[in-house]
Design a protein around this motif. Sequence first.
Motif, PDB file in Angstrom:
ATOM      1  N   HIS A   1       0.795  -1.089   0.010  1.00  0.00           N
ATOM      2  CA  HIS A   1       0.095  -0.080   0.079  1.00  0.00           C
ATOM      3  C   HIS A   1       0.718   1.234   0.082  1.00  0.00           C
ATOM      4  O   HIS A   1       2.042   1.262   0.683  1.00  0.00           O
ATOM      5  N   PHE A   2       0.313   2.213  -0.626  1.00  0.00           N
ATOM      6  CA  PHE A   2       0.914   3.568  -0.291  1.00  0.00           C
ATOM      7  C   PHE A   2      -0.085   4.380   0.265  1.00  0.00           C
ATOM      8  O   PHE A   2      -1.289   4.654  -0.348  1.00  0.00           O
ATOM      9  N   GLY A   3      -0.211   4.481   1.553  1.00  0.00           N
ATOM     10  CA  GLY A   3      -1.428   5.226   2.354  1.00  0.00           C
ATOM     11  C   GLY A   3      -2.585   4.245   2.090  1.00  0.00           C
ATOM     12  O   GLY A   3      -2.639   2.998   2.230  1.00  0.00           O
ATOM     13  N   ASP A   4      -3.677   4.883   1.531  1.00  0.00           N
ATOM     14  CA  ASP A   4      -4.804   4.355   1.317  1.00  0.00           C
ATOM     15  C   ASP A   4      -4.937   3.517   0.059  1.00  0.00           C
ATOM     16  O   ASP A   4      -5.718   2.649  -0.266  1.00  0.00           O
ATOM     17  N   LEU A   5      -3.747   3.715  -0.750  1.00  0.00           N
ATOM     18  CA  LEU A   5      -3.871   3.206  -2.093  1.00  0.00           C
ATOM     19  C   LEU A   5      -3.216   1.570  -1.999  1.00  0.00           C
ATOM     20  O   LEU A   5      -1.894   1.306  -1.699  1.00  0.00           O
ATOM     21  N   HIS A   6      -4.011   0.777  -2.465  1.00  0.00           N
ATOM     22  CA  HIS A   6      -3.639  -0.715  -2.369  1.00  0.00           C
ATOM     23  C   HIS A   6      -2.868  -0.940  -3.801  1.00  0.00           C
ATOM     24  O   HIS A   6      -3.784  -1.261  -4.689  1.00  0.00           O
ATOM     25  N   VAL A   7      -1.606  -0.791  -4.034  1.00  0.00           N
ATOM     26  CA  VAL A   7      -0.855  -0.663  -5.102  1.00  0.00           C
ATOM     27  C   VAL A   7      -0.437  -2.203  -5.924  1.00  0.00           C
ATOM     28  O   VAL A   7      -0.436  -2.289  -6.895  1.00  0.00           O
ATOM     29  N   LEU A   8      -0.299  -2.809  -4.669  1.00  0.00           N
ATOM     30  CA  LEU A   8       0.111  -4.452  -5.230  1.00  0.00           C
ATOM     31  C   LEU A   8      -1.115  -5.300  -4.440  1.00  0.00           C
ATOM     32  O   LEU A   8      -1.001  -5.363  -3.154  1.00  0.00           O
TER      33      LEU A   8
ATOM     34  N   GLY B   1       0.839  -2.902 -19.150  1.00  0.00           N
ATOM     35  CA  GLY B   1      -0.405  -2.786 -18.357  1.00  0.00           C
ATOM     36  C   GLY B   1      -0.342  -1.121 -18.412  1.00  0.00           C
ATOM     37  O   GLY B   1       0.608  -0.252 -18.822  1.00  0.00           O
ATOM     38  N   PRO B   2      -1.628  -0.388 -18.023  1.00  0.00           N
ATOM     39  CA  PRO B   2      -1.789   0.959 -18.034  1.00  0.00           C
ATOM     40  C   PRO B   2      -0.920   1.540 -17.077  1.00  0.00           C
ATOM     41  O   PRO B   2      -0.428   1.027 -16.144  1.00  0.00           O
ATOM     42  N   SER B   3      -0.691   2.852 -17.301  1.00  0.00           N
ATOM     43  CA  SER B   3      -0.039   3.850 -16.515  1.00  0.00           C
ATOM     44  C   SER B   3      -0.604   3.745 -15.012  1.00  0.00           C
ATOM     45  O   SER B   3      -1.869   3.926 -14.813  1.00  0.00           O
ATOM     46  N   GLY B   4       0.130   3.526 -13.838  1.00  0.00           N
ATOM     47  CA  GLY B   4      -0.552   3.700 -12.335  1.00  0.00           C
ATOM     48  C   GLY B   4      -0.943   2.094 -12.081  1.00  0.00           C
ATOM     49  O   GLY B   4      -1.373   2.003 -11.143  1.00  0.00           O
ATOM     50  N   SER B   5      -0.455   1.236 -12.851  1.00  0.00           N
ATOM     51  CA  SER B   5      -1.303  -0.240 -12.465  1.00  0.00           C
ATOM     52  C   SER B   5      -0.261  -0.901 -11.285  1.00  0.00           C
ATOM     53  O   SER B   5      -0.472  -1.817 -10.959  1.00  0.00           O
ATOM     54  N   GLY B   6       0.897  -0.496 -11.418  1.00  0.00           N
ATOM     55  CA  GLY B   6       1.812  -1.025 -10.265  1.00  0.00           C
ATOM     56  C   GLY B   6       3.007  -1.652 -11.040  1.00  0.00           C
ATOM     57  O   GLY B   6       3.687  -2.410  -9.840  1.00  0.00           O
ATOM     58  N   LYS B   7       3.070  -1.279 -12.179  1.00  0.00           N
ATOM     59  CA  LYS B   7       4.656  -2.359 -12.715  1.00  0.00           C
ATOM     60  C   LYS B   7       5.875  -1.663 -12.152  1.00  0.00           C
ATOM     61  O   LYS B   7       6.557  -2.383 -11.834  1.00  0.00           O
ATOM     62  N   SER B   8       5.931  -0.381 -12.012  1.00  0.00           N
ATOM     63  CA  SER B   8       7.340   0.004 -11.227  1.00  0.00           C
ATOM     64  C   SER B   8       7.266  -0.363  -9.915  1.00  0.00           C
ATOM     65  O   SER B   8       8.480  -0.775  -9.533  1.00  0.00           O
ATOM     66  N   THR B   9       6.475  -0.175  -9.148  1.00  0.00           N
ATOM     67  CA  THR B   9       6.361  -0.670  -7.821  1.00  0.00           C
ATOM     68  C   THR B   9       6.599  -2.072  -7.963  1.00  0.00           C
ATOM     69  O   THR B   9       7.310  -2.649  -6.963  1.00  0.00           O
ATOM     70  N   LEU B  10       6.349  -2.960  -8.528  1.00  0.00           N
ATOM     71  CA  LEU B  10       6.685  -4.453  -8.702  1.00  0.00           C
ATOM     72  C   LEU B  10       8.266  -4.535  -8.850  1.00  0.00           C
ATOM     73  O   LEU B  10       8.733  -5.237  -8.139  1.00  0.00           O
TER      74      LEU B  10
ATOM     75  N   LEU C   1      13.761  -1.579  -3.042  1.00  0.00           N
ATOM     76  CA  LEU C   1      13.828  -0.425  -3.242  1.00  0.00           C
ATOM     77  C   LEU C   1      12.589   0.297  -2.550  1.00  0.00           C
ATOM     78  O   LEU C   1      12.184   1.272  -2.324  1.00  0.00           O
ATOM     79  N   GLU C   2      11.562  -0.726  -2.541  1.00  0.00           N
ATOM     80  CA  GLU C   2      10.266  -0.418  -1.697  1.00  0.00           C
ATOM     81  C   GLU C   2      10.079  -1.625  -0.890  1.00  0.00           C
ATOM     82  O   GLU C   2      10.506  -2.862  -1.333  1.00  0.00           O
ATOM     83  N   THR C   3       9.508  -1.262   0.233  1.00  0.00           N
ATOM     84  CA  THR C   3       9.404  -2.623   1.170  1.00  0.00           C
ATOM     85  C   THR C   3       7.788  -3.262   0.976  1.00  0.00           C
ATOM     86  O   THR C   3       7.047  -2.368  -0.052  1.00  0.00           O
TER      87      THR C   3
HETATM   88  P1  ADP Z   1       3.074   2.032 -13.144  1.00  0.00           P
HETATM   89  O1  ADP Z   1       4.713   1.776 -12.971  1.00  0.00           O
HETATM   90  O2  ADP Z   1       2.403   0.896 -13.720  1.00  0.00           O
HETATM   91  O3  ADP Z   1       2.753   3.246 -13.940  1.00  0.00           O
HETATM   92  P2  ADP Z   1       3.486   2.517 -10.382  1.00  0.00           P
HETATM   93  O4  ADP Z   1       4.110   1.445  -9.772  1.00  0.00           O
HETATM   94  O5  ADP Z   1       4.488   3.510 -10.618  1.00  0.00           O
HETATM   95  O6  ADP Z   1       2.626   2.209 -11.921  1.00  0.00           O
HETATM   96  O7  ADP Z   1       2.365   3.454  -9.579  1.00  0.00           O
HETATM   97  C1  ADP Z   1       1.242   2.597  -8.952  1.00  0.00           C
HETATM   98  C2  ADP Z   1       0.481   3.639  -8.291  1.00  0.00           C
HETATM   99  O8  ADP Z   1       1.392   3.813  -6.895  1.00  0.00           O
HETATM  100  C3  ADP Z   1       0.118   4.895  -8.755  1.00  0.00           C
HETATM  101  O9  ADP Z   1      -1.339   5.215  -8.540  1.00  0.00           O
HETATM  102  C4  ADP Z   1       0.995   5.845  -8.217  1.00  0.00           C
HETATM  103  O10 ADP Z   1       0.710   7.097  -8.411  1.00  0.00           O
HETATM  104  C5  ADP Z   1       1.308   5.280  -6.946  1.00  0.00           C
HETATM  105  N1  ADP Z   1       2.664   5.600  -6.429  1.00  0.00           N
HETATM  106  C6  ADP Z   1       3.779   4.983  -6.827  1.00  0.00           C
HETATM  107  N2  ADP Z   1       4.789   5.353  -6.023  1.00  0.00           N
HETATM  108  C7  ADP Z   1       4.321   5.934  -5.025  1.00  0.00           C
HETATM  109  C8  ADP Z   1       4.662   6.579  -3.585  1.00  0.00           C
HETATM  110  N3  ADP Z   1       6.267   6.669  -3.803  1.00  0.00           N
HETATM  111  N4  ADP Z   1       3.972   7.284  -2.895  1.00  0.00           N
HETATM  112  C9  ADP Z   1       2.717   7.353  -3.104  1.00  0.00           C
HETATM  113  N5  ADP Z   1       2.001   6.790  -4.188  1.00  0.00           N
HETATM  114  C10 ADP Z   1       2.734   6.125  -5.209  1.00  0.00           C
END
Ligand code: ADP
Length: 245
Positions: free
Chosen positions: A15-22, A39-48, A55-57
Amino acid sequence: MTATALVALENVNKHFGDLHVLRDINVSVNRGEVVVVIGPSGSGKSTLCRTINRLETIDSGVISIDGQPLPAEGRGLARLRSDVGMVFQSFNLFAHKTVLENVTLGPVKVRGKKKDEARKRALELLDRVGIASQADKYPAQLSGGQQQRVAIARALAMDPKVLMFDEPTSALDPEMVQEVLDVMTSLAKEGMTMVVVTHEMGFARRAADRVIFMADGEVVEENTPDEFFTQPTSERAKDFLSKIL
Ligand code: ADP
Ligand code: MG
């Protein structure tokens, strides 16, 4: 999950706060496999990608590299982390170091390699990505495509078990995209294990063993490129493909 999985994510949540990103991500990458994540922008690919390199917990679940669960910190983490090479959209080269220094720094400082040895290997790698002649220049003197090839050589110099690419060609001028994709394609052919986030569908079709389609933090589809591009099953994948193809 097979015994040969080099990277394995089991029930990973973030999660990033309330956002359930993975959301309950289960992905495994086998040795020698090339997995393209789209996948679309914001889908969590970079976070994965970033969680695989810590680099992220993560909030829950397990990530293993070559059978070893990633610890939260300490030496074990540093070692497993260095098994995962990373190539970013923005190159992230050290601006005040030469091309050669960019490639030798990690092996010398982190791997404890001798300078001569690191230099020899760096020149081989620079040659492999086609820029040995630029070894003494600074990043700003190179084109974007050349800088990204240096970033690939730098990642390879650490002898990673797996290479992650997060949109490696997205920041490049169009005429430089292919030279970077060519290097990636040849690495794939040589058997490098790779996870590649990209919008380059031609590369996905040619080089991927498997395509993972993410949307809203979930793995929505996972298939061979042939099947995925010709017969996507989910509405979200159909919609995404209709917009980009
Ligand atoms: P993608 O790479 O698929 O575009 P990201 O993994 O970058 O997606 O982001 C997934 C979601 O998490 C997005 O809604 C993004 O705004 C949010 N997000 C990414 N990094 C952070 C962060 N460090 N803090 C808060 N929200 C984040
Ligand atoms: Mg991204």
